[in-house]
Design an enzyme around this catalytic site. Structure first.
Site, PDB file in Angstrom:
ATOM      1  N   ASP A  57       0.844  -1.203   0.000  1.00  0.00           N
ATOM      2  CA  ASP A  57       0.000   0.000   0.000  1.00  0.00           C
ATOM      3  C   ASP A  57       0.881   1.256   0.000  1.00  0.00           C
ATOM      4  OD1 ASP A  57       0.887  -0.042   2.612  1.00  0.00           O
ATOM      5  OD2 ASP A  57      -1.089   0.229   3.522  1.00  0.00           O
ATOM      6  N   SER A  58       2.221   1.072   0.033  1.00  0.00           N
ATOM      7  CA  SER A  58       3.151   2.182  -0.203  1.00  0.00           C
ATOM      8  C   SER A  58       2.905   2.770  -1.590  1.00  0.00           C
ATOM      9  CB  SER A  58       4.604   1.701  -0.074  1.00  0.00           C
ATOM     10  OG  SER A  58       4.798   0.503  -0.801  1.00  0.00           O
ATOM     11  N   ASP A  96      -1.187  -6.275  -0.440  1.00  0.00           N
ATOM     12  CA  ASP A  96      -1.251  -5.576   0.845  1.00  0.00           C
ATOM     13  C   ASP A  96      -2.671  -5.056   1.058  1.00  0.00           C
ATOM     14  OD1 ASP A  96      -0.095  -4.655   3.130  1.00  0.00           O
ATOM     15  OD2 ASP A  96       1.059  -3.039   2.189  1.00  0.00           O
ATOM     16  N   LYS A 126      -1.261  -9.444   2.897  1.00  0.00           N
ATOM     17  CA  LYS A 126      -0.575  -8.951   4.095  1.00  0.00           C
ATOM     18  C   LYS A 126      -1.502  -7.981   4.808  1.00  0.00           C
ATOM     19  CE  LYS A 126       2.884  -5.719   3.989  1.00  0.00           C
ATOM     20  NZ  LYS A 126       2.296  -4.672   4.854  1.00  0.00           N
ATOM     21  N   GLU A 195       8.870  -4.050  10.775  1.00  0.00           N
ATOM     22  CA  GLU A 195       9.312  -2.770  10.209  1.00  0.00           C
ATOM     23  C   GLU A 195       9.812  -1.830  11.310  1.00  0.00           C
ATOM     24  OE1 GLU A 195       6.635  -0.889   7.437  1.00  0.00           O
ATOM     25  OE2 GLU A 195       7.828   0.951   7.380  1.00  0.00           O
TER      26      GLU A 195
HETATM   27  O1  KIV Z   1       3.430  -1.137   1.706  1.00  0.00           O
HETATM   28  C1  KIV Z   1       4.588  -1.532   1.754  1.00  0.00           C
HETATM   29  O2  KIV Z   1       5.406  -1.299   0.863  1.00  0.00           O
HETATM   30  C2  KIV Z   1       4.995  -2.295   2.922  1.00  0.00           C
HETATM   31  C3  KIV Z   1       6.444  -2.572   3.091  1.00  0.00           C
HETATM   32  C4  KIV Z   1       7.083  -1.378   3.708  1.00  0.00           C
HETATM   33  C5  KIV Z   1       6.702  -3.798   3.870  1.00  0.00           C
HETATM   34  O3  KIV Z   1       4.185  -2.645   3.711  1.00  0.00           O
END
Ligand code: KIV
Length: 291
Positions: A57-58, A96, A126, A195
């Site tokens: 979700d980044s 995610d 995730k 993290e």
């Molecule tokens: O959203 C993402 O990229 C993440 C990573 C930082 C593990 O959750």
């Protein structure tokens, strides 16, 4: 080019599964994971031999330009997940779950997790959080969907955490993190992202649970590592977390290429003859005669 790269590029890799994750931990072989949000990046990573790709979700920050990860929706995540799934065939693909796609109740969590597999082409999902997510993890894994947990700095809770800050730095916070990791393991998670937690705590947790930990800003004692690809490539120019190693500076490279293009168009050096399409003189003369 190293021999490792050549063999990863030319051989058909076996599909990486959650079992591969478990076996790698048992053998003490580091698990590699990166984020991707589009077809070409996923395809390049898959060819390079990455174990797992996270459609993180980044996306909200590094691709869509939001301040944090909260605004990204299920529809946006699925759109990018499908592109990644078209590009990567061997890596274990993890979707995610975005903010509010699993927090309201377990039924919604299960339904949205299912969408990542049915509509997004992902192999697993995730989600962030520890004990408060145990019921959701149980329900999702109970439906046959592998779940990766995420502890420590959980960006969807930045307002509660008071910003993007390291976690687990006091003895009591460290104890709670270890307990959460054990709860997620017991609930059926196949792996946990740690993290921004102290390296010795991450190593301790990794040794005290049987499922693999994937660290980001959590030191070398985790069972695997993940980075946000736009950080690693130097594509995201707003800020770079301390734990990131930049393997390239693509923002700079892109900037130079764009400036060169603009200059060449403005000074009429592009397009050159080799970039243009021609037609025969006969066809041209006939065209002019009848025009
Ligand atoms: O959203 C993402 O990229 C993440 C990573 C930082 C593990 O959750």
């Amino acid at each position: 080019m190293s021999t490792t790269t050549i063999s990863a590029n030319t051989s058909q890799r076996k599909k990486v599964t959650t079992l591969t994750f478990r076996q790698k931990k048992e053998r003490g072989e580091p698990i590699t994971m990166l984020t991707a949000y589009d077809y070409p990046t996923a395809s390049a990573m898959d060819r390079a031999g990455i174990d797992s790709i996270l459609v993180g979700d980044s996306l909200a920050m590094v691709v869509l330009g939001y301040e944090n990860t909260l605004p990204v929706t299920m529809e946006e995540m699925l759109h990018h997940a499908r592109a990644v799934a078209r590009g990567a065939k061997a890596a274990l693909l993890v979707g995610d779950m975005p903010f509010m796609s699993y927090q309201v109740n377990v039924d919604e969590a299960l339904r949205n997790a299912g969408r990542f597999l049915q509509q997004g082409g992902m192999d697993a999902v995730k989600l962030e959080g520890g004990r408060e997510r145990a019921d959701a993890v149980r329900a999702i894994t109970g439906a046959g969907i592998p779940v990766m947990g995420h502890l420590g700095l959980t960006p969807q809770s930045i307002h509660q955490l008071g910003g993007f800050r390291a976690q687990g730095k006091t003895a009591s916070a460290a104890k709670r993190l270890l307990e959460d990791a054990k709860i997620l393991e017991e609930a059926g998670a196949f792996s946990i992202v740690l993290e921004s937690v102290p390296a010795r705590l991450a190593e301790h947790i990794s040794k005290h649970i049987s499922i693999p930990t994937i660290g980001i800003g959590a030191g070398a004692g985790c069972d695997g590592q993940v980075l946000v690809t736009h950080d690693l490539l130097g594509l995201f120019d707003r800020f770079t977390p301390k734990f990131v190693k930049k393997y390239a500076n693509l923002h700079e490279t892109m900037n130079k290429a764009f400036a060169e293009y603009i200059d060449e168009v403005e000074t009429k050096r592009f397009p050159a003859e080799e970039h243009t399409v021609e037609m025969s003189d006969d066809e041209w003369n006939e065209f002019i005669r009848n025009a």
